[in-house]
Design a protein around this motif. Structure first.
Motif, short mmCIF file in Angstrom:
data_model
loop_
_atom_site.label_atom_id
_atom_site.label_comp_id
_atom_site.label_asym_id
_atom_site.label_seq_id
_atom_site.Cartn_x
_atom_site.Cartn_y
_atom_site.Cartn_z
N ARG A 109 21.67 30.39 -18.45
CA ARG A 109 22.33 30.15 -19.75
C ARG A 109 23.84 29.99 -19.56
N VAL A 110 24.49 29.62 -20.67
CA VAL A 110 25.95 29.51 -20.67
C VAL A 110 26.52 30.72 -21.41
N MET A 111 27.60 31.26 -20.93
CA MET A 111 28.30 32.31 -21.68
C MET A 111 29.49 31.65 -22.39
N TYR A 112 29.46 31.69 -23.71
CA TYR A 112 30.55 31.13 -24.50
C TYR A 112 31.60 32.20 -24.76
N VAL A 113 32.86 31.81 -24.66
CA VAL A 113 33.96 32.73 -24.94
C VAL A 113 34.58 32.30 -26.27
N ILE A 114 34.52 33.19 -27.26
CA ILE A 114 34.98 32.85 -28.61
C ILE A 114 36.13 33.75 -29.04
N PRO A 115 37.37 33.28 -28.93
CA PRO A 115 38.49 34.07 -29.47
C PRO A 115 38.46 33.91 -31.00
N PHE A 116 38.50 35.01 -31.74
CA PHE A 116 38.44 34.89 -33.20
C PHE A 116 39.41 35.86 -33.86
N SER A 117 39.80 35.48 -35.08
CA SER A 117 40.71 36.33 -35.84
C SER A 117 40.01 36.77 -37.12
N ARG A 150 41.40 27.83 -30.29
CA ARG A 150 42.70 27.77 -29.61
C ARG A 150 43.82 28.50 -30.34
N ALA A 151 43.87 28.33 -31.68
CA ALA A 151 44.98 28.94 -32.44
C ALA A 151 44.98 30.46 -32.25
N VAL A 152 43.81 31.03 -32.09
CA VAL A 152 43.71 32.48 -31.93
C VAL A 152 44.20 32.89 -30.53
N LEU A 153 43.81 32.10 -29.53
CA LEU A 153 44.29 32.38 -28.16
C LEU A 153 45.82 32.30 -28.10
N ASP A 154 46.36 31.29 -28.79
CA ASP A 154 47.81 31.12 -28.81
C ASP A 154 48.46 32.36 -29.43
N ARG A 155 47.88 32.81 -30.51
CA ARG A 155 48.40 33.98 -31.22
C ARG A 155 48.35 35.22 -30.32
N LEU A 156 47.28 35.31 -29.54
CA LEU A 156 47.07 36.48 -28.68
C LEU A 156 48.14 36.54 -27.59
#
Ligand code: SAT
Ligand code: MN
Length: 594
Positions: A109-117, A150-156
């Motif tokens: 399977r694939v592991m998805y990485v989801i940055p979320f706010s 992406r916007a969440v990663l940027d914020r992080l």
């Protein structure tokens, strides 16, 4: 790049053994690609494009249709910090047990990485999480329910704080399913379930269990509450939050359409949120609320153009339907929905279904599971508040607590003050619904509708509520409501839905220092004539039953309050015992000795 985040993703990938790791950016192109993959694998089915544009259908495993509270744990170092209402195990054991199921489970399977706010990106209220998952259904649902990418990663940035959320389907075997929270580590591991509240980790796991823990530390409240605004004919909007257990009508109340006579005068309801509220004291000394979510995960059965036209409009496009009936023509249907049942379709288990179908015992076979759901973006809701994404939130005039009680609790009751309101919230009881595994209809205490969601000892949680009351210079008023009272024949006494607006109207009048009330032993109830019932056919007798306080029932209820508080040993604040004794006194009963 955030070195700690990268190291954690590597470590989790080594544990779970996916073929690939894919970071999600939240773009439209990415959404289309993931949807195409999920459709190709059969995990999702595309619905009829002409009638339900962009909508998808998902059928879960038959044993995986609701939250599994008995498999949900709060792992604090000390057992007492989780309290008697949470399942507990030590953190090492939580990591070990869940880790054993995760190990190698993502092979192939694939592991998805989801940055979320949770909360608008950049809002002072917002909290960031990163969810890892091997489920495309979960990844696509997170895209609707949270702000992600992406916007969440940027914020992080390079070193921001985030909640580490690991999710995996493993083999979806209920014997190998566990949802473990580590509030002291800011981490959540959930394995073996693909169902909403178990698997969309931003929702109940982060925004309530982990957030309630943070909120206590940081001096705010994370609550299982809807948020709505009531606009009056002068254009003034006042906001209300309401805590109700799962599947007790929060989504319907949040999107309520006022009765015709009120609409004609210019009243309107605006939805800010339907499930979760984060509340902070604002610079003006009032309590302010944001909805940390970006979508609705609503119960489908019973949703029709009478009960909730706004929800129906919300889910006409780009929605995901889970465990409803799948009609032959590529649309969906559920019991209590619009229109007649389709002539043919597949039920939530994937079995051929037609109206009137009976099982071997002669019982009707449901087309949709009672906890079947729709997932849709909040911005699609026709009555979404213009302020729903306001980073500062909205100021709250009234807080409602409620449950599903066929007897005892009156239609509405105002607390004498904040502390009495906390007592009303702490002693809420409700009949169990299909949203959690267990016996439907059984009455259980569900304080502030947080029983399954409070990430720490509920005795300390009540103390935190009392402490907040001392700190809020201009607190909202607190009310208890019950839309579900029944007559001796089992019929609902109150019509509910849009008519609930009449109760909200009285509540807001009370908040402005208007609206007549009479004092009873349990709180302040609308005095005769104070509820505007114009245009509603409700006999005087029924109204009296709705607002009746039966002393002998309440004396019996007192014992239930005490039995619940006793479970906490010494951890119930003295103020709540004082409230208990004062209630006993007002009822002319003696409070059982503590
Ligand atoms: O599945 S959820 O927990 O998100 C819905 C609910 O039970 O409130
Ligand atoms: Mn809920």
């Amino acid at each position: 790049m955030h070195a700690k985040l990268a190291a954690w993703v590597d470590e989790m990938a080594r544990l779970c053994g996916p073929d690939r790791v894919e970071w999600l950016d939240g773009s439209e192109a990415e959404k289309e690609r993931l949807e195409a993959q999920a459709v190709a694998s059969g995990e999702l089915i595309r619905l009829d494009h002409a009638r339900l544009p962009g909508c998808l259908y998902h059928r879960s495993a038959a044993n995986d249709v609701s939250r599994t509270e008995h498999l949900t744990y709060v792992c604090t170092r000390s057992r007492d910090d989780a309290g008697p209402t949470n399942n507990w195990m030590p953190p090492e054991e939580g990591y070990r047990k869940a880790g054993a199921i995760f190990r190698g489970s993502m092979k192939g399977r694939v592991m998805y990485v989801i940055p979320f706010s949770m909360g608008a990106v950049g809002s002072p209220f917002a909290k960031i999480g990163v969810q890892l998952t091997d489920s495309l259904y979960v990844a696509l649902s997170m895209r609707i329910m949270t702000r992600m990418g992406r916007a969440v990663l940027d914020r992080l940035g390079a070193a921001g704080e985030f909640t580490r959320c690991l999710h995996g389907k493993a083999d979806l075997d209920a014997e190998r399913r566990i949802i473990v929270h580590f509030p002291e580590d800011n981490a959540i591991w959930s394995v073996g379930s693909g169902y909403g509240g178990n698997a969309l980790l931003g929702k109940k796991c982060l925004a309530l269990r982990i957030a309630s823990h943070l909120a206590r530390r940081e001096g705010w409240l994370a609550e299982h509450m809807l948020i709505l605004g009531v606009e009056d004919p002068q254009g003034r909007v006042e906001y209300i939050t309401g805590a109700f257990p799962s599947a007790c009508g929060k989504t319907n109340l949040a999107m309520l359409t006022p009765p015709e006579a009120y609409r004609a005068k210019g009243y309107k309801v605006w939805t800010v949120g339907d499930d979760i509220a984060w509340l902070r004291i604002g610079p003006d000394g009032r309590l302010w609320a944001v909805n940390p979510e970006a979508g609705f995960f609503g119960v489908a059965p019973g949703t029709d153009s009478r009960s909730n036209p706004n929800a129906l409009a919300t889910l006409q496009r780009d929605a995901i339907f889970t465990n409803t009936l799948l009609a032959d023509d590529g649309t969906v249907w559920w019991e209590g929905g619009n229109g007649p049942a389709p002539r043919k379709g597949l039920d939530w288990r994937g079995q051929p279904w037609r109206p009137g179908l009976l099982d071997d015992d002669g019982k009707p076979v449901l087309g949709a599971h009672p906890n079947s759901r729709f997932t849709a973006a909040a911005r699609q809701c026709p009555c979404i508040s213009p302020r729903w994404e306001d980073p500062q939130g909205v100021p709250i005039s009234a807080v409602l607590f409620g449950g599903r009680r066929e007897r005892l609790a009156p239609l509405v009751c105002e607390a004498f003050d904040w502390n009495h309101g906390v007592y009303l919230g702490a002693t809420v009881a409700s009949e169990r619904t299909a949203a959690q595994v267990g016996t439907i209809g059984e009455v259980r205490r569900d304080p502030m509708a947080m029983l399954p969601f409070c990430g720490y000892n509920m005795g300390d949680y009540f103390a935190h509520w009392l402490e907040m009351g001392r700190r809020i210079p201009k607190p909202p008023k607190i009310f208890h409501v019950n839309w579900f009272r029944k007559d001796a024949g089992g019929k609902f006494l109150w019509p509910g839905f849009g008519e609930n607006f009449r109760v909200l109207d009285w509540i807001l009048a009370r908040c402005r220092g208007q609206g007549g009330a009479r004092e009873t032993a349990i709180g302040l109830l609308p005095e005769s004539g104070a509820l505007d019932l114009a245009g509603l056919e409700l006999s005087q007798g029924v109204l009296e039953r709705l607002l009746e306080v039966r002393r002998e029932e309440w004396v019996e209820e007192l014992a239930g309050h005490k039995a619940f508080f006793d479970r906490f040993g010494g951890r119930i604040p003295a103020e709540l015992w004082r409230q208990h004794e004062a209630l006993a006194q007002r009822l002319g009963a003696t409070a059982a000795a503590r």
